[in-house]
Each structure stands twice: as C-alpha cells, then as structure tokens.
Design an enzyme around this catalytic site. Structure first.
Site, PDB file in Angstrom:
ATOM      1  N   TYR A  28      48.382  49.563  43.462  1.00 26.85           N
ATOM      2  CA  TYR A  28      47.832  48.527  44.312  1.00 26.85           C
ATOM      3  C   TYR A  28      47.260  47.491  43.016  1.00 26.85           C
ATOM      4  CZ  TYR A  28      45.188  45.114  47.173  1.00 26.85           C
ATOM      5  OH  TYR A  28      44.944  43.980  47.793  1.00 26.85           O
ATOM      6  N   ASP A  50      46.487  47.119  34.550  1.00 27.01           N
ATOM      7  CA  ASP A  50      45.701  46.610  35.639  1.00 27.01           C
ATOM      8  C   ASP A  50      44.373  47.271  35.563  1.00 27.01           C
ATOM      9  OD1 ASP A  50      44.290  45.381  37.734  1.00 27.01           O
ATOM     10  OD2 ASP A  50      46.069  45.726  39.063  1.00 27.01           O
ATOM     11  N   LYS A  73      36.320  43.490  39.948  1.00 24.97           N
ATOM     12  CA  LYS A  73      35.280  44.274  40.150  1.00 24.97           C
ATOM     13  C   LYS A  73      34.162  44.143  39.359  1.00 24.97           C
ATOM     14  CE  LYS A  73      38.350  46.403  43.423  1.00 24.97           C
ATOM     15  NZ  LYS A  73      39.852  46.748  43.186  1.00 24.97           N
TER      16      LYS A  73
END
Ligand SMILES: *Cc1c(COP(=O)(O)O)cnc(C)c1O
Length: 426
Positions: free
Chosen positions: A144, A239, A267
């Site tokens: 994702y 990522d 995050k």
C-alpha cells in the site's frame, strides 16, 4: 462492555460522513460491530467515549512509537503553537528536524517535507518520472502506498500485468502506466524489464510490507531489486512510511543496508501530527522545484507545530538502546502468545507484529494469505476488545508495540490473548 456513547456517536457520524468515518478501515467493517469512538489516550492506553479502557496496539496505525500523549511531545507542541501555527514562510524548526534526520541517516542527502504519506509517495513517483523521463512504474501486489491515482491498482492475471483500477474514479489511462507484480518473484520483475525496456521510471516497494499482513521479504530479493534497477537506470523507491523510524532510526534501508534512490517517510516522523517526507541524493532532489522542473508544493508543508512534534519524538528515538528495548518488548509479548494450535503464527520485525492464522512457515506475498482465515481474526478481535485489548480492526493489519507499553501491559495482553484464543478455537 458499555457501548451506548460510541453507538450514538457513530449513528450521528453516519449522517455526516460516508460510512460514518473519515478513513474507511475505521468503520470496523471487516471485523463487524460498532467502531469505538476514542476520547483519550495516555501511554499505551486509550479510553473510549463510554469510559472503557484498552491497551492499544494500533498506535494510530503506527505513528505513536512513544505511546499516546507523551509529555515531551505535548510540551513541544504547546510551546510552538503559542507563537503561531503556520506562516507559509520558512521556520528554523524545519532546519532542525531536517538536521536531526540527515545527520543520522546516510541514505538520504536532501529532503522535502509534506503533510502525509500519500503526498510523500505521490511526489516521489513524480520525481522519479521527471528524473528518468519515463512513465511506467512497477509496484507490488500487497503493498500500500497511500491513495494517489496511479497506485490504486490491483494486479490483473498473469505474471506481468498492467494494473486494473481498484477504485472507481481512477481512469484506466492512469493505471495503464502502472505495472503490478507479485512480491518475492524475481521472474516477474525481470519479465517487466524485458517487456518495457527503457520505459520503467521506478520500482516502488514497501521494503517491509506491513499493510496487507506483514510480508517479510528476503534481503536477497531486495538486493535483486536494487541491482536490476541500477542495470536499467530505473529508480528504486523504498516506501518507508511504516518502516521508517520503526525498525531502527534509518528504517528498512538501514536494517538491510540497501541504498534506494528515493525514500518516503510518514507516520512516526510527525510525532502524531501530519508530516510526510521524501528524500534522495542531492542530485536527484535538485529536480524538485524551485531548483528543478518537477513541481511540488504545500500550504502547510513543514508546519512548525508538526515539525516540533516530530523533533520531540525523533529525539527520543535516538536515545541509546531505544530500538533494542522496543524489539525486546515485542519478543517478550510474542513469546507469551503460546498456543499449541497448528495454524496460528505471529510474524514480527522490530516492534511490528502480525497475527496470522496459517500453517505456512513464511508468508512473503499477498496470494499466500488465505482470505478465509480472516474469520478467526474477527472472533479474536471481538474477544480481545471485550477484554480491554485494542488491535487494528482488520486481520490484514499489523500491530505496533510502543515505548510506553509496560511489562504489566504486555503480561496482561498475553493473558487476555490466551482467553480470547480459547474462544477462537471453540
Ligand atoms: C500509511 C501509509 C501510506 C499513506 O500515508 P497517509 O499518511 O495515510 O497518507 C503510504 N505508504 C505506506 C507504506 C503506508 O503505510
């Protein structure tokens, strides 16, 4: 357990927001029941609107590596916001967070702050295309990368396929440039480079795929990707929105000691406030505007309050043994999940863990997850919630241990886990 207040709030929320939420997984659809509305968090604990207390392993989906409402982060936010919340002009705090990151991370030389992981990845892809002057990108089934158009794709059938859109509103013309391949499959990647010679701008991967289970990759596979990208003048993007500052301060790049061409973070980097970042060598980053012709901007980019929260959190992460202690805690927790049933496993790396109902020794690709096994997770999730343990509401999601989890928290969790598993086995 009382749920009246959460239920009333959810009923109201459904009149305001699609599905009652501002991000889909929060709606609890994959585990069933009403989502809990959270009123407060402190350390490893959260309280819902009805006053129920939980030990939290969702950690806002990863950012809260120090736990909730860490005092140093709160103080930094308060002090900063007293002087204004945004200027649309540079502030010293941007330099400070950049210095903290760059002086402790040899894998990036220059960076740009944005406000979310999605934005970081979207910008990294644009940069890769701008730098290589190629259009096609390769992504992996089961990774994702946020919700930007070119990455909202699912694999078609066959070894190498153009993606199919996995969301209405994403034109085929956009995903026609996205090639989707299986994780842990060298042949598929080689095939893509043969079929699309000199057309592939970048390969993007979560080096530690943690959004569709925890699909730990072999280091040799990541090295293979590094090498094939170099051979083809294609950029390798890690990522690291989840793995960055999580499996060590330098994320997966440092963990495996592999130098990608572009790295994205999110995050943890913002200390619980919205921050994302992408970075690369000075040469590649010089393509970003205003130095270069790849445009990317943001009204709230480098927001001072968010920078201050990030500085406070990352400063804690840099303390000696921080990551060693976190990993020890995680191993302690997992070692206490002792069940003599064949099809139960906990996969982990650093302070990330994933509960899987499988008899496989390893799961490295999305196809190896049995969707039917999720019915066990649904029961586990519900039974744990009843016992004061909060996991992310989907069996495809991982859990996170934070610095704030105490030994008592971990012991209680293991005990409740044992009870909940009894229910699963019935
Ligand atoms: C969460 C996540 C994103 C998206 O970040 P947002 O801040 O939710 O936009 C991108 N990539 C990975 C690997 C993620 O885990």
């Amino acid at each position: 357990m009382k749920r009246e207040k959460s239920e009333a709030l959810f009923a109201k929320a459904q009149t305001y927001f699609p599905g009652g939420v501002n991000s889909p997984v929060r709606a609890f659809r994959s585990v069933g029941g009403t989502p809990l509305f959270i009123a407060k968090g402190k350390g490893a604990h959260i309280w819902d609107a009805d006053g129920n207390e939980f030990i939290d392993y969702c950690a806002s989906w990863g950012p809260l590596i120090l736990g909730h409402a860490n005092q140093k982060v709160i103080d930094a936010i308060k002090q900063t916001v007293e002087n204004g919340s945004s200027f649309g002009a540079p502030t010293a705090l941007e330099n400070e967070l950049a210095e903290l990151i760059l002086s402790n991370n040899k894998y990036v030389e220059k960076i740009r702050f944005v406000s979310s992981g999605t934005e970081a990845v979207m910008s990294a892809i644009r940069l890769a295309r701008g730098f290589t002057k190629r259009n096609k990108i390769v992504k992996f089934e089961g990774c994702y990368h946020g919700h930007s158009d070119s990455l909202l794709v699912k694999a078609g059938s066959g070894l190498v396929t153009f993606g199919n859109t996995s969301s209405a509103g994403v034109p085929e013309s956009v995903v026609n440039d996205t090639i989707v391949v299986s994780l842990n499959n060298e042949e598929a990647v080689k095939q893509a480079f043969i079929e699309f010679k000199n057309q592939i701008a970048c390969i993007i991967i979560e080096p530690i795929p943690a959004n569709n289970g925890l699909l730990l990759q072999r280091k040799e596979y990541l090295k293979f990707l590094r090498d094939i990208c170099t051979e083809n003048k294609t950029l390798l993007i890690f990522d690291e929105v989840v793995s960055g500052f999580r499996v060590g301060f330098t994320g997966a790049a440092g963990y495996y000691d592999i130098q990608p061409d572009i790295i994205t973070y999110g995050k943890i980097i913002g200390g619980g406030l919205p921050v994302g970042m992408y970075g690369a060598s000075a040469e590649i980053m010089s393509n970003i505007s205003p130095e270069g012709n790849v445009y990317q901007a943001g009204t709230l980019s480098g927001n001072p309050v968010a920078m201050a929260a990030g500085i406070a959190q990352l400063t804690e992460c840099l303390k000696p043994n921080f990551y060693i202690d976190l990993e020890k805690k995680t191993q302690f927790l997992i070692s206490n999940f002792k069940f003599q049933i064949l099809n139960f496993k906990v996969f982990s790396i650093g302070s990330i863990f994933w509960i899987a109902f499988t008899d496989k020794k390893n799961i490295r690709s999305a196809e190896e997850i049995n969707p039917d096994s999720m019915k066990h997770f649904r029961i586990l999730h519900k039974e744990l919630l009843e016992r004061g343990i909060y996991l992310g509401p989907s069996g495809y999601e991982v859990g996170f241990v934070s610095e704030a989890h105490t030994e008592a928290d971990l012991i209680k969790t293991a005990k409740m886990f044992g009870e909940a598993m009894e229910e699963v086995m019935k």
